[in-house]
Design an enzyme around this catalytic site. Structure first.
Site, PDB file in Angstrom:
ATOM      1  N   ARG A 158       0.820  -1.226   0.000  1.00 26.35           N
ATOM      2  CA  ARG A 158       0.000   0.000   0.000  1.00 26.35           C
ATOM      3  C   ARG A 158       0.851   1.272   0.000  1.00 26.35           C
ATOM      4  O   ARG A 158       0.384   2.342  -0.399  1.00 26.35           O
ATOM      5  CB  ARG A 158      -1.012  -0.043   1.145  1.00 26.35           C
ATOM      6  N   GLU A 163       4.784 -10.488  15.114  1.00 25.60           N
ATOM      7  CA  GLU A 163       4.205 -11.055  16.332  1.00 25.60           C
ATOM      8  C   GLU A 163       4.557 -12.549  16.431  1.00 25.60           C
ATOM      9  O   GLU A 163       4.979 -13.032  17.475  1.00 25.60           O
ATOM     10  CB  GLU A 163       2.694 -10.854  16.280  1.00 25.60           C
TER      11      GLU A 163
HETATM   12  P1  AMP Z   1       4.079  -2.665  11.794  1.00 25.72           P
HETATM   13  O1  AMP Z   1       5.370  -3.228  11.299  1.00 25.72           O
HETATM   14  O2  AMP Z   1       3.552  -3.392  13.010  1.00 25.72           O
HETATM   15  O3  AMP Z   1       4.154  -1.164  12.028  1.00 25.72           O
HETATM   16  O4  AMP Z   1       2.986  -2.946  10.687  1.00 25.72           O
HETATM   17  C1  AMP Z   1       2.879  -2.113   9.608  1.00 25.72           C
HETATM   18  C2  AMP Z   1       2.467  -2.829   8.359  1.00 25.72           C
HETATM   19  O5  AMP Z   1       1.403  -3.757   8.584  1.00 25.72           O
HETATM   20  C3  AMP Z   1       1.961  -1.835   7.353  1.00 25.72           C
HETATM   21  O6  AMP Z   1       2.449  -2.180   6.074  1.00 25.72           O
HETATM   22  C4  AMP Z   1       0.449  -1.919   7.434  1.00 25.72           C
HETATM   23  O7  AMP Z   1      -0.115  -1.814   6.162  1.00 25.72           O
HETATM   24  C5  AMP Z   1       0.166  -3.296   8.046  1.00 25.72           C
HETATM   25  N1  AMP Z   1      -0.793  -3.235   9.169  1.00 25.72           N
HETATM   26  C6  AMP Z   1      -0.519  -3.489  10.473  1.00 25.72           C
HETATM   27  N2  AMP Z   1      -1.609  -3.382  11.243  1.00 25.72           N
HETATM   28  C7  AMP Z   1      -2.626  -3.018  10.416  1.00 25.72           C
HETATM   29  C8  AMP Z   1      -4.021  -2.704  10.614  1.00 25.72           C
HETATM   30  N3  AMP Z   1      -4.612  -2.748  11.828  1.00 25.72           N
HETATM   31  N4  AMP Z   1      -4.751  -2.365   9.526  1.00 25.72           N
HETATM   32  C9  AMP Z   1      -4.173  -2.310   8.294  1.00 25.72           C
HETATM   33  N5  AMP Z   1      -2.890  -2.579   8.054  1.00 25.72           N
HETATM   34  C10 AMP Z   1      -2.097  -2.935   9.092  1.00 25.72           C
END
Ligand code: AMP
Length: 171
Positions: free
Chosen positions: A59, A96
Site C-alpha cells: 500500500r 508477532e
Molecule cells: P508494523 O510493522 O507493526 O508497524 O505494521 C505495519 C504494516 O502492517 C503496514 O504495512 C500496514 O499496512 C500493516 N498493518 C498493520 N496493522 C494493520 C491494521 N490494523 N490495519 C491495516 N494494516 C495494518
C-alpha cells in the site's frame, strides 16, 4: 482530517481474530479523499528537496507513487523477499509470530540522497524500522518517515525516534 478518517473502513478480525484492519480502499476510491491525502503530504514535504520516496509494499506504493509525481522526485520500491529482479540488500525483522524479510535494490539511489519513507499505516513500527535500516545501509539521508494512519496506542513511534515522523490520522 475528519473527512479523511470517515473514508477509512474498519474490518474486524482481519486477517486474524482480534485485529481491526484499517481498510484504505474506501479512501482510494473516493476521488476527493485520495487527492486530499496526496495534497497534504506534498504540502508538508515540498520544501525538503526529496530525491526519492521509498515506498513499502504494497500500500506504500499507491501513496508513494502519487506523491513522487507530485513532488517531482523518484520512487524506490521496497518489496517482500524474492520479488525484485536485480541485486538486493535485505533486512529481516520480527513479527508477532515469526519474521519477515524485505528487500531493496542495492543500486536504488546514490549515497547521500534525501529520502522520504512512506507506508499507509504505522502499527508496531517494525516494518518501517527495517526499511530505515535498508536506507541507512545505502547511506541515504532519511528526511522523514510518513504514514496516512498511525495506531498511536501501539507506540510504533518509539522504534522510529531517530527520524522525523509525520502521520495524517491518529487512532
Ligand atoms: P508494523 O510493522 O507493526 O508497524 O505494521 C505495519 C504494516 O502492517 C503496514 O504495512 C500496514 O499496512 C500493516 N498493518 C498493520 N496493522 C494493520 C491494521 N490494523 N490495519 C491495516 N494494516 C495494518
Amino acid at each position: 482530517m475528519d473527512q479523511l478518517q470517515k473514508c477509512i473502513r474498519d474490518i474486524p478480525d482481519f486477517p486474524k481474530k482480534g485485529i481491526i484492519f484499517k481498510d484504505i480502499t474506501t479512501l482510494l476510491n473516493n476521488t476527493d479523499a485520495f487527492k486530499k491525502t496526496i495534497d497534504i503530504l506534498a504540502e508538508k514535504f515540498k520544501n525538503d528537496n526529496i530525491d526519492y520516496i521509498v515506498g513499502i509494499e504494497s500500500r506504500g506504493f499507491i501513496f508513494g507513487g502519487a506523491l513522487a509525481y507530485q513532488l517531482g522526485c523518484g520512487f524506490v520500491p521496497v518489496r517482500k523477499k524474492g520479488k525484485l529482479p536485480a541485486k538486493t540488500i535485505s533486512v529481516t525483522y520480527d513479527l508477532e509470530y515469526g519474521t519477515d524479510t524485505l528487500e531493496m535494490h542495492e543500486d536504488a539511489f546514490k549515497q547521500g540522497s534525501n529520502i522520504l519513507v512512506i507506508d499507509d499505516l504505522l502499527a508496531t513500527g517494525g516494518t518501517a524500522q527495517g526499511v530505515c535500516q535498508l536506507v541507512k545501509k545505502l547511506c541515504g539521508e532519511i528526511i522523514a518517515v510518513c504514514f496516512l494512519i498511525e495506531l498511536s496506542f501501539l507506540n510504533g513511534r518509539e522504534k522510529l525516534k531517530d527520524y522525523p515522523l509525520f502521520s495524517i490520522i491518529k487512532y
